[in-house]
Design a protein around this motif. Structure first.
Motif, mmCIF file in Angstrom:
data_model
loop_
_atom_site.group_PDB
_atom_site.id
_atom_site.type_symbol
_atom_site.label_atom_id
_atom_site.label_comp_id
_atom_site.label_asym_id
_atom_site.label_seq_id
_atom_site.Cartn_x
_atom_site.Cartn_y
_atom_site.Cartn_z
ATOM 1 N N LEU A 153 0.796 -1.236 0.000
ATOM 2 C CA LEU A 153 0.000 0.000 0.000
ATOM 3 C C LEU A 153 0.828 1.287 0.000
ATOM 4 O O LEU A 153 0.482 2.249 -0.692
ATOM 5 N N LEU A 154 1.906 1.329 0.773
ATOM 6 C CA LEU A 154 2.643 2.603 0.887
ATOM 7 C C LEU A 154 3.129 3.106 -0.476
ATOM 8 O O LEU A 154 2.924 4.285 -0.801
ATOM 9 N N PRO A 155 3.721 2.241 -1.333
ATOM 10 C CA PRO A 155 4.166 2.761 -2.638
ATOM 11 C C PRO A 155 3.004 3.120 -3.565
ATOM 12 O O PRO A 155 3.172 3.883 -4.505
ATOM 13 N N GLN A 156 1.829 2.562 -3.259
ATOM 14 C CA GLN A 156 0.653 2.853 -4.081
ATOM 15 C C GLN A 156 0.113 4.256 -3.784
ATOM 16 O O GLN A 156 -0.372 4.934 -4.660
ATOM 17 N N TYR A 157 0.191 4.664 -2.529
ATOM 18 C CA TYR A 157 -0.389 5.952 -2.115
ATOM 19 C C TYR A 157 0.668 7.048 -2.013
ATOM 20 O O TYR A 157 0.388 8.205 -2.290
ATOM 21 N N LEU A 158 1.873 6.692 -1.589
ATOM 22 C CA LEU A 158 2.916 7.711 -1.399
ATOM 23 C C LEU A 158 3.859 7.702 -2.593
ATOM 24 O O LEU A 158 3.897 6.746 -3.363
ATOM 25 N N ASP A 159 4.654 8.759 -2.717
ATOM 26 C CA ASP A 159 5.639 8.834 -3.797
ATOM 27 C C ASP A 159 6.663 7.706 -3.605
ATOM 28 O O ASP A 159 7.410 7.700 -2.609
ATOM 29 N N PRO A 160 6.709 6.731 -4.531
ATOM 30 C CA PRO A 160 7.583 5.565 -4.322
ATOM 31 C C PRO A 160 9.071 5.904 -4.420
ATOM 32 O O PRO A 160 9.916 5.081 -4.049
#
Ligand code: NAD
Length: 456
Positions: A153-160
């Protein structure tokens, strides 16, 4: 395995490019994190249920609700926090403007434990992003579902390119720790805390260590037992005792000791029913290893509640022990599970000296209606934090620093302090050129020295 060097160098490239610095970028990332939690609440709660058997209410309160509160607060205050702070200048440096700038540190590493596997990496991440940093998030491998969900989820919502998740255990964390970071924020046990600090020392990297220990709970003869016991049972058996600030043991005044034990037993039944194994409100032990560790702590003292341990289900009933000798194993390591030893003391001096003979705890609790006793216990002991007449509640006040002291850790966070943790307060002095007093320049004369002595 992850190429830690390449990962950190890609984050450093992003940071050096300046992408994370604008306030608008930081606020955008925080809003995205908030959206992630709101949109994916069901998946997050489910992962927490599978990994630690967390009751929905406990997972919401301590993991999602807490983090959402922090994001809302930071979004509101961040414009003021990031603004340079003007400070006064002494006559000797005037004319000039002195300011404290809030520089991001760079690339930071956040290492989390398994007991609150979502909150304990996301709360520091909020501060890391708010302060304009790039971050590597390393969730605990002991909660694999939460770890995998964060990695998805984190890379999906935040700038990867700004936030990266590395999953794994000792090997992966060791590889990360070999890299140079600008700050390492570690939550977990003190043994690994020492490993983290040792690795950080090689690069002169500052660390925050959020550790644990045995948090005492002192119950005075003037305590309100009706309210007090509910609060002790809640704080102890929340997440089946797997909370760093759970009351580890109770020191009960001899005059209320037996009554306290009765109330503890009754309240456990009131909260979790006759068979807590069937209660939807009682969590499980994280894994078989910890289940066995806890079972080994049960040999000494007399149980005043039924002991039921079902390893296949990782279930351990809420246990209260009496007549536990100071030398018992359960009194020598952090329990971190649903076992509550109750020891008798004859006055507050005895309770205070018991606490002070041991490592400085992460939390301390005192239950008394007598304000003099409350003050005496707080003033004559030390701990990371303390709550009077409740358990764990100081954690939820964003304006209070949360952290340990001595063996329970170093550094503190929550609210603005999380932002400060990942910020360098940089001194900037701006001098105009219209006046250039020659009094400080050589050749030095006695007149110049006289003037300097007047100015300083
Ligand atoms: P854990 O086993 O999940 O370990 C924590 C992290 O350290 C994990 O990410 C793990 O991968 C990493 N790790 C483990 N061994 C390592 C090694 N040899 N080298 C490098 N990294 C390594 O969690 P834990 O330590 O069992 O957590 C429980 C402890 O944490 C308790 O003592 C508890 O009191 C403390 N705790 C403190 C706080 C706090 O806020 N102060 C919060 C929660 C837990």
């Amino acid at each position: 395995m992850v190429d830690a060097a390449a990962l950190v160098s890609s984050l450093r490239k992003t940071f050096d490019g300046g992408r994370t610095r604008p306030l608008s970028f930081r606020l955008g990332q925080l809003a995205a994190l908030q959206r992630m939690i709101e949109e994916r609440e069901g998946e997050i709660l489910e992962a927490l249920r599978v990994d630690v058997g967390k009751p929905r209410m406990e997972a919401y309160v301590a993991e999602l609700g807490f983090v959402l509160g922090e994001i809302a607060m930071v979004k509101k205050k961040l414009p003021a926090w990031t603004r340079p702070e003007r400070v006064a200048t002494p006559a000797s440096t005037q004319p000039a403007r002195a300011e404290i700038h809030k520089d991001p540190l760079g690339v930071v590493l956040l290492i989390g434990p398994w007991n609150y596997p979502f909150q304990l990496v996301v709360a520091p991440l909020i501060g890391a992003i708010a302060a304009g940093n790039c971050a590597v998030v390393k969730p605990s491998e002991m909660t694999p579902n939460v770890s995998a969900l964060l990695a998805r989820l984190l890379p999906q919502y935040l700038d990867p390119d700004v936030v990266k998740v590395v999953e794994g255990g000792v090997a992966e964390t060791t590889a990360l720790l070999e890299q140079r970071f600008d700050h390492i924020f570690y939550t977990g046990n003190g043994t690994v805390g020492r490993v983290v600090m040792g690795a950080a020392a090689k690069h002169l990297t500052p660390v925050t260590l959020e550790l644990g220990g045995k948090s005492p709970c002192i119950v005075d003869k003037e305590a309100d037992l009706d309210v007090g016991v509910r609060r002790i049972v809640w704080g102890k058996y929340f997440n089946a005792g797997q909370t760093c600030i759970a009351p580890d043991y109770v020191l009960a005044h001899a005059s209320i000791h037996d009554k306290l034990l009765d109330r503890l037993r009754e309240t456990i039944r009131e909260f979790y029913g006759d068979d807590p194994q069937r209660s939807p409100d009682y969590a499980r032990i994280v894994n078989a290893r910890h289940h066995q560790r806890l079972s080994r702590l049960l040999g000494e003292g007399e149980a005043v509640t039924e002991i039921k341990a079902v390893e296949a289900e990782r279930y351990l009933s809420p246990v209260v022990l009496r007549d536990v000798p100071e030398t018992a194993k359960v009194m020598h390591e952090e329990i971190f599970g649903p076992i509550l030893p109750v020891l008798k003391v004859h006055d507050m001096d005895e309770a205070i000296s018991f606490v002070n003979r041991r490592d400085k705890p992460l939390a301390l609790y005192v239950f008394s209606e007598n304000e003099g006793v409350q003050r005496e216990v707080i003033d004559r002991t030390t701990s990371g934090g303390a709550t009077v007449n409740h358990t764990g509640m100081h954690f939820g006040v964003p304006n209070l620093p949360f952290g340990g002291v001595g063996e329970s850790g170093m550094g503190a966070y929550h609210g603005k302090l999380t932002f400060d943790t990942f910020t360098h307060r940089r001194a900037v002095l701006i001098k105009p050129t219209f006046l250039d007093a020659s009094v400080i320049y050589p050749p030095y004369t006695s007149l110049k020295e006289k003037i300097i002595r007047m100015l300083l």
